[in-house]
Design a protein around this motif. Structure first.
Motif, PDB file in Angstrom:
ATOM      1  N   PHE A 122       0.833  -1.209   0.000  1.00 49.69           N
ATOM      2  CA  PHE A 122       0.000   0.000   0.000  1.00 49.69           C
ATOM      3  C   PHE A 122       0.868   1.261   0.000  1.00 49.69           C
ATOM      4  N   GLY A 123       1.951   1.229   0.785  1.00 52.52           N
ATOM      5  CA  GLY A 123       2.851   2.373   0.824  1.00 52.52           C
ATOM      6  C   GLY A 123       3.450   2.667  -0.535  1.00 52.52           C
ATOM      7  N   GLU A 124       3.886   1.615  -1.231  1.00 55.10           N
ATOM      8  CA  GLU A 124       4.443   1.789  -2.575  1.00 55.10           C
ATOM      9  C   GLU A 124       3.394   2.327  -3.543  1.00 55.10           C
ATOM     10  N   MET A 125       2.153   1.873  -3.361  1.00 52.54           N
ATOM     11  CA  MET A 125       1.054   2.368  -4.199  1.00 52.54           C
ATOM     12  C   MET A 125       0.925   3.888  -4.056  1.00 52.54           C
ATOM     13  N   PHE A 126       1.008   4.383  -2.817  1.00 56.10           N
ATOM     14  CA  PHE A 126       0.905   5.826  -2.587  1.00 56.10           C
ATOM     15  C   PHE A 126       2.142   6.564  -3.106  1.00 56.10           C
ATOM     16  N   ILE A 127       3.334   5.993  -2.923  1.00 51.13           N
ATOM     17  CA  ILE A 127       4.557   6.614  -3.442  1.00 51.13           C
ATOM     18  C   ILE A 127       4.442   6.783  -4.953  1.00 51.13           C
ATOM     19  N   LYS A 128       3.965   5.751  -5.614  1.00 49.34           N
ATOM     20  CA  LYS A 128       3.826   5.778  -7.085  1.00 49.34           C
ATOM     21  C   LYS A 128       2.882   6.886  -7.524  1.00 49.34           C
ATOM     22  N   LYS A 129       1.871   7.158  -6.699  1.00 52.31           N
ATOM     23  CA  LYS A 129       0.911   8.213  -7.011  1.00 52.31           C
ATOM     24  C   LYS A 129       1.369   9.592  -6.557  1.00 52.31           C
ATOM     25  N   GLY A 130       2.520   9.649  -5.904  1.00 52.54           N
ATOM     26  CA  GLY A 130       3.030  10.927  -5.419  1.00 52.54           C
ATOM     27  C   GLY A 130       2.302  11.445  -4.198  1.00 52.54           C
ATOM     28  N   LEU A 131       1.733  10.536  -3.403  1.00 44.62           N
ATOM     29  CA  LEU A 131       0.971  10.903  -2.209  1.00 44.62           C
ATOM     30  C   LEU A 131       1.734  10.410  -0.983  1.00 44.62           C
ATOM     31  N   TYR A 132       2.438  11.307  -0.316  1.00 42.04           N
ATOM     32  CA  TYR A 132       3.428  10.894   0.674  1.00 42.04           C
ATOM     33  C   TYR A 132       2.907  10.823   2.105  1.00 42.04           C
ATOM     34  N   LYS A 133       1.892  11.584   2.435  1.00 42.14           N
ATOM     35  CA  LYS A 133       1.328  11.490   3.783  1.00 42.14           C
ATOM     36  C   LYS A 133       0.718  10.106   4.016  1.00 42.14           C
TER      37      LYS A 133
END
Length: 596
Positions: A122-133
């Motif tokens: 899930f964390g990588e999914m957010f990193i890929k989307k540029g969503l860091y919080k």
């Protein structure tokens, strides 16, 4: 020869052994399944609800996800898996505190690592989307479950690096290196983090030439955003303050700030030229690439300094000229004679016999429906559409409007983008033309770009010029070129696309020639640049008695191989031929290298 007697078996009274059939196996299987289901039905249902909740969450159907988790809670409220799922749901909705509370509850209930809720994934999914919080929340959760997870340490470091928590990021990179001391990727990221810390800031908004337009101050408790160019592109970049909120790119793309590289289509050099060209007068300038739709500059005056929002706020909001107004995208003005480009296009495409219109006798006014429809001056005899454009004769264009009829005017206005929402990347108002003309007076007004409730934005005006420059096709205007995440992966990317196919290339060529003539010998002569062919059209709108006249000029250059299309609005400054056309000359000569 002796014969062996057959052995005789004594009948004991037992029945013959029964042969098993498929039906028997089915019956037994059903019974066994029923017993298992009765014993484990609640667990099966629970897993099903959890799986559905996760699936709906990742698909963005949050209401259905919550519904599944509520069913699970009703079934078994003390199962930790439910709260792992709810934590992800809250996190993906930007409810970070609620997510952490839910994860903490799962821990209290004895959660163990499980593949269904892999927080590294899930964390990588957010990193890929540029969503860091949300990425930081997921990697932090992964570390709570397994403190020795090297991938979680690396992900947590990346997320905090992007968020500007540089010291925490460095600490996490170092922890990751304990497990993988020779990993060159981690070593490179740690080196980059040290470099960013030494510089003290991370740039996150750039112009098309990679010039940083906004930076984020690291490890600072206040004034975290700085803007190297202050006033330049203020209405585009905007601001981000704790006290007064956000504006511009800072507002519309807040989820991606900081941590990502947001590359604009804006050219900072063009932007400065456009801003200087206004010379302190109210108004706006829009510069487009007519071949791609890229917005190269948006200038507005009055403006503000992005760095001084906290100190200048009272002065800004009390200014009656509204410095926070993005006139180019949001304000609506009467089009005036720049709309004659559309009326002329409709005339050509409707194949109307010009001899049925011209010559036109212009006495400077017409009486229509007991009202006086006025021209800006008396033109006497107007022999052709060429002369009508050169002189910008209202009476001649009203005759064209009578010949076309309102429905055709309305149709072509829509073909050029009126009554259609434009998506630029920032809040943009829709240009509008009324749906009907109740009499000849209104029809005459609309044919010449005048009339109540007939309004246009400066960017829409630039798109009219672009349509002619691009052989009749308007490209979708856009402001964001691309967004890249901290791993330099593409998060968002825009490319040229068609907004409207307004007119045929043949019609566009005819209009281009009329616009060239208007600059060479008509109302647009003050826009002439020595050695360069420019196609343009002047316009004037507003009310001289109530507030003043707005000066318009739309153009493109070089006329035969266009590189830029421009719209200029000189607000309440007077007729466009005297106010807006000279501004175009300044801009074009400097951008295309014809400056003295």
């Amino acid at each position: 020869m002796l014969r062996r007697r057959p052995i005789k078996y004594r009948h004991t009274g037992n029945k013959r052994r029964k042969r098993w059939t498929i039906f028997d196996f089915l019956i037994i299987s059903f019974v066994l399944f029923s017993i298992i289901y009765l014993l484990f039905s609640s667990q099966i249902k629970l897993l099903r609800y959890a799986n559905l909740g996760k699936s709906y969450t990742l698909k963005g159907n949050y209401n259905k996800a919550k519904e599944q988790y509520n069913k699970a809670i009703m079934l078994k409220p003390d199962n930790p898996l439910i709260y792992e799922g709810l934590g992800l749901l809250f996190n993906i909705q930007d409810k970070y505190d609620a997510a952490k509370i839910s994860y903490k509850k799962a821990t209290t209930l004895g959660i163990k690592y499980n593949r269904k809720f892999n927080h590294n994934v899930f964390g990588e999914m957010f990193i890929k989307k540029g969503l860091y919080k949300p990425a930081a929340v997921e990697f932090e959760r992964a570390l709570e479950i397994n403190p020795n997870d090297v991938n979680a340490h690396l992900g947590y470091a990346l997320a905090n690096h992007a968020l500007g928590n540089i010291n925490l990021a460095i600490a996490e990179y170092k922890r990751a290196l304990i497990f993988k001391s020779r990993n060159k990727k981690i070593q490179s990221l740690l080196k980059r983090a040290y470099k960013d810390r030494d510089i003290g800031n991370i740039a996150y908004i750039y112009d098309r030439n990679n010039m940083p337009l906004a930076k984020y101050i690291l490890e600072s408790t206040n004034n975290r955003h700085i803007y190297p160019y202050g006033f330049n592109a203020a209405h585009i970049i905007g601001f981000n303050t704790t006290k007064y909120g956000s504006y511009g790119i800072e507002k519309e793309y807040m989820r991606y700030i900081p941590g990502n590289k947001i590359v604009l289509t804006i050219d900072l050099n063009f932007q400065r030229i456009a801003e200087r060209s206004l010379g302190g007068r109210k108004g706006s300038v829009v510069i487009l690439n007519p071949n791609t739709g890229e917005i190269l500059a948006i200038a507005n005056n009055p403006t503000f300094n992005c760095n001084r929002i906290n100190t200048d706020w009272n002065k800004i909001i009390k200014n009656k000229n509204n410095p926070l107004s993005n006139r180019a995208l949001e304000q609506l003005y009467e089009p005036g004679s720049i709309f004659k480009i559309i009326t002329a296009s409709a005339i050509f495409e409707s194949k109307i016999d010009m001899n049925s219109i011209f010559p036109v006798k212009c006495d400077g006014y017409l009486t229509l429906n007991n009202l006086t429809f006025r021209d800006w001056r008396k033109h006497d005899t107007v022999e052709s559409i060429e002369k009508a454009i050169d002189e910008s004769c209202n009476i001649a264009f009203s005759e064209m409007g009578f010949k076309l009829g309102f429905l055709k005017i309305y149709e072509y206005a829509n073909k050029f983008g009126f009554n259609t929402q434009i998506k630029t990347g920032l809040q943009t108002s829709m240009s509008i033309i009324p749906k009907n003309a109740s009499n000849e007076f209104e029809l005459a007004n609309y044919s010449t770009g005048l009339g109540e409730n007939f309004r246009i934005t400066p960017i829409q005006a630039a798109m009219i010029a672009s349509a002619i420059a691009n052989k009749g096709t308007i490209m979708q205007p856009y402001l964001i070129s691309e967004i890249r995440n901290i791993k330099d992966e593409i998060v968002l990317e825009n490319s040229p696309s068609v907004f409207k196919k307004s007119i045929t290339p043949d019609t566009a060529n005819k209009i281009r020639d009329l616009m060239i003539a208007a600059v060479e010998k008509g109302t647009g002569t003050l826009a002439k640049v020595e050695g360069l062919t420019i196609a343009g059209k002047t316009g004037t709108s507003g009310d001289s008695k109530n507030g003043g006249l707005h000066g318009w000029f739309i153009c493109f250059a070089p006329a035969n191989k266009p590189q830029i299309a421009i719209a200029i609005l000189a607000e309440k400054a007077g007729p466009g031929m005297y106010t807006a056309a000279p501004i175009a000359k300044k801009i074009i000569s400097q951008i295309l290298g014809y400056a003295p």
